[in-house]
Design an enzyme around this catalytic site. Structure first.
Site, PDB file in Angstrom:
ATOM      1  N   ASP A 265      -2.960  -0.373   2.174  1.00  0.00           N
ATOM      2  CA  ASP A 265      -2.910   1.154   2.463  1.00  0.00           C
ATOM      3  C   ASP A 265      -1.740   1.824   2.852  1.00  0.00           C
ATOM      4  O   ASP A 265      -0.975   1.810   3.663  1.00  0.00           O
ATOM      5  CB  ASP A 265      -3.870   0.957   4.004  1.00  0.00           C
ATOM      6  N   LYS A 272       1.981   6.988   4.737  1.00  0.00           N
ATOM      7  CA  LYS A 272       2.492   6.591   5.948  1.00  0.00           C
ATOM      8  C   LYS A 272       3.907   6.570   5.917  1.00  0.00           C
ATOM      9  O   LYS A 272       4.511   6.431   4.789  1.00  0.00           O
ATOM     10  CB  LYS A 272       1.946   5.063   6.121  1.00  0.00           C
ATOM     11  N   ASP A 283      -4.720  -4.938   5.570  1.00  0.00           N
ATOM     12  CA  ASP A 283      -5.764  -3.917   6.045  1.00  0.00           C
ATOM     13  C   ASP A 283      -7.294  -4.134   5.445  1.00  0.00           C
ATOM     14  O   ASP A 283      -8.093  -3.479   5.280  1.00  0.00           O
ATOM     15  CB  ASP A 283      -5.584  -2.513   5.375  1.00  0.00           C
ATOM     16  N   ARG A 346     -13.172   4.373   6.627  1.00  0.00           N
ATOM     17  CA  ARG A 346     -14.553   4.684   6.764  1.00  0.00           C
ATOM     18  C   ARG A 346     -15.196   5.412   5.479  1.00  0.00           C
ATOM     19  O   ARG A 346     -16.202   5.295   5.143  1.00  0.00           O
ATOM     20  CB  ARG A 346     -14.225   5.888   7.897  1.00  0.00           C
TER      21      ARG A 346
END
Ligand code: BES
Ligand code: MN
Ligand code: ZN
Length: 495
Positions: A265, A272, A283, A346
């Site tokens: 991720d 990030k 992750d 999600r």
């Protein structure tokens, strides 16, 4: 490392350490007192020069006491007698193992000063196995003297054959936890979605049915939410379905587990910061836990029908990556405005949950995901967060959590917070701002579950320990969730 169960009287091998587990405040009783006597009071003298009281996690290491039954005696504190349970036995054995693991000795024998403690023999064996886990595939130059030397742990048991038989299920559990830890530890250049899927396919050897959907199949199913996340990656996204059919009635409704498998991720276009980004190889800890669970259910031939579904993607920035503001259509038909490409877990789970519910009509679904940094802010590094629409399922998860020593805390799912994820142009948006970040993430997932009992475990806080203060969890991947879910299935959904 291998495990054997032996009688106390059996002679210890020449080069062995003898770990004696003692209760707090009862240090020189039982077999510890016998050793003290045989060695002319060596333990008494050593104790006079330390603060060892038998407290949890304490160890006292004695070299070559004359007359003692082993060249090295390690007293291991078990804590109070009243608190002695399976987890205490695991921790004591793990502490004993850790005290001598790199001592140069090859054999560790673990004994219990008090016969009452010997009932913990099977769990002591599990504790030693879990503590001996190590991911050293990529160390090519480690000096021999730094490597663990213990290759065999013998556990003293009143009835070694019975203990060995009882250990079979726990050994299967230790294997499954190690399988999950390996997946989490693997770097993302090695473990990308197709390779992850390949390793799950290999579980067919245990009797699981494993099927793999690629991007074309997921596109046909309308999984625009999951596919959007993987869109910027050169690695193909995968959805893997593992099935274990162990129930007496092959048509019995299955229980279902769904895992977030973001193999790396970066955050995507909502990139990030560099500092600590390497951690994002783990992750996929939710997917690893589901895989470990399916591994142990098959290995111990659990009397249940179970489905494990993992959504495997890589979240990368790229000319083809999805952008903040993009709108994707999920398999459920609901449209999602992607406000932040770093809230990708999600998006993966939205389609994986919908698919699982539609395809398998399970009794319930439990998803596991390293979903939010906010859960670490809420609960710290020991507890995972539990979010659920169902009290019974929650109680079952919390009871299993307690029994297996994998801490879990229930969090609220207030419908009023739904406002935070209302989109101006789509059915929902994928972020709800900083307040209650783990809660709005869970509320987002809830939109992809109908009336089915469902629970979401946010394990961003527990998938990895750096450092670890739990004796059965060496620093690094924990395998969190495998034990908890296996226990819940065993206690509540089998037979
Ligand atoms: N994988 C991260 C969550 C995470 C963060 C796990 C730190 C472990 C440690 C997740 O995909 C993520 O980036 N979440 C964002 C959500 C935010 C953009 C709404 C987060 O938690 O910051
Ligand atoms: Mn993210
Ligand atoms: Zn993530």
């Amino acid at each position: 490392m291998e495990i054997e169960f032996v009688k106390f009287e059996a002679a210890a091998p020449e080069k062995a350490a003898l770990a004696v587990i003692v209760f707090e405040g009862e240090v020189l009783s039982g077999s510890a007192a016998d050793i003290d006597k045989a060695s002319g009071g060596a333990l008494t003298r050593a104790l006079a020069n330390t603060r060892f009281t038998g407290g949890k996690g304490q160890t006292l290491d004695l070299l070559s006491p004359t007359g003692a039954p082993a060249g090295r005696i390690v007293l291991v504190g078990a804590g109070k007698r009243e608190a002695w349970d399976d987890i205490a036995a695991e921790h004591a054995a793990a502490s004993g193992y850790s005290a001598v693991k790199a001592s140069g000795l090859e054999v560790l024998r673990i004994a219990f000063a008090d016969p009452a403690a010997e009932r913990g023999a099977v769990h002591a064996a599990l504790g030693a196995r879990l503590a001996a886990y190590r991911f050293d595939r990529y160390r090519t130059k480690e000096p021999a003297e730094k490597k663990p030397s213990i290759t065999m742990t013998e556990i003293v048991a009143a009835d070694p054959d019975a203990a060995l038989a009882a250990f079979a299920d726990q050994a299967a559990l230790a294997d499954a936890v190690a399988f999950a830890r390996d997946l989490v530890s693997e770097p993302a250049n090695v473990l990308y979605p197709v390779e992850f899927a390949r390793r799950l396919k290999a579980l067919e050897g245990l009797g699981l049915e494993v099927s793999i959907l690629g991007e074309a199949e997921m596109k046909d199913l309308g999984m625009g939410s999951l596919l959007g996340v993987g869109q910027g990656s050169g690695r193909e996204s995968q959805l893997v379905v593992m099935r274990w059919n162990g129930a007496a009635d092959p048509a019995a409704q299955p229980v279902a587990f769904v895992g977030k498998g973001v193999c790396f991720d970066t955050g995507g276009i909502s990139l990030k910061p560099a500092d600590g980004m390497e951690d994002m190889k783990w992750d996929m800890g939710g997917a690893a836990a589901v895989s470990g669970l399916m591994h142990v259910l098959a290995a111990r031939k659990a009397k249940v029908n179970a489905v494990g579904v993992v959504g495997l993607v890589e979240n990368m920035p790229d000319g083809n990556a999805q952008r903040p503001g993009d709108v994707v259509t999920s398999m459920s038909g609901q449209t999602i405005e992607v406000i932040n490409t770093d809230a990708e877990g999600r998006l993966v789970l939205a389609d994986a949950l919908w698919y699982t519910q539609r395809e398998f009509k399970p009794k319930f679904m439990v998803d596991l995901a390293t979903l939010t940094g906010a859960i670490i802010i809420s609960l710290g590094n020991d507890y995972a967060g539990l979010f659920s629409n169902n009290d019974e399922l929650s109680e079952n998860l919390l009871a299993a959590s307690k029994a297996e020593g994998e801490p879990l805390w229930r969090m609220p799912l207030p419908a009023a917070y739904d406002k935070q994820i209302e989109s101006m142009i789509a059915d929902v948006k994928n972020t709800g701002g900083r307040p209650g970040g783990s809660i709005t993430a869970a509320l987002f997932l809830k939109k992809f579950v109908n009336d089915l009992p469902w629970a979401h475990l946010d394990i961003a806080s527990t998938a990895w320990k750096k450092p670890s203060s739990v004796p059965t969890i060496p620093e690094g991947a924990t395998g969190y969730g495998v034990r908890l879910l296996n226990r819940m299935v065993a206690d509540k959904y089998e037979g």
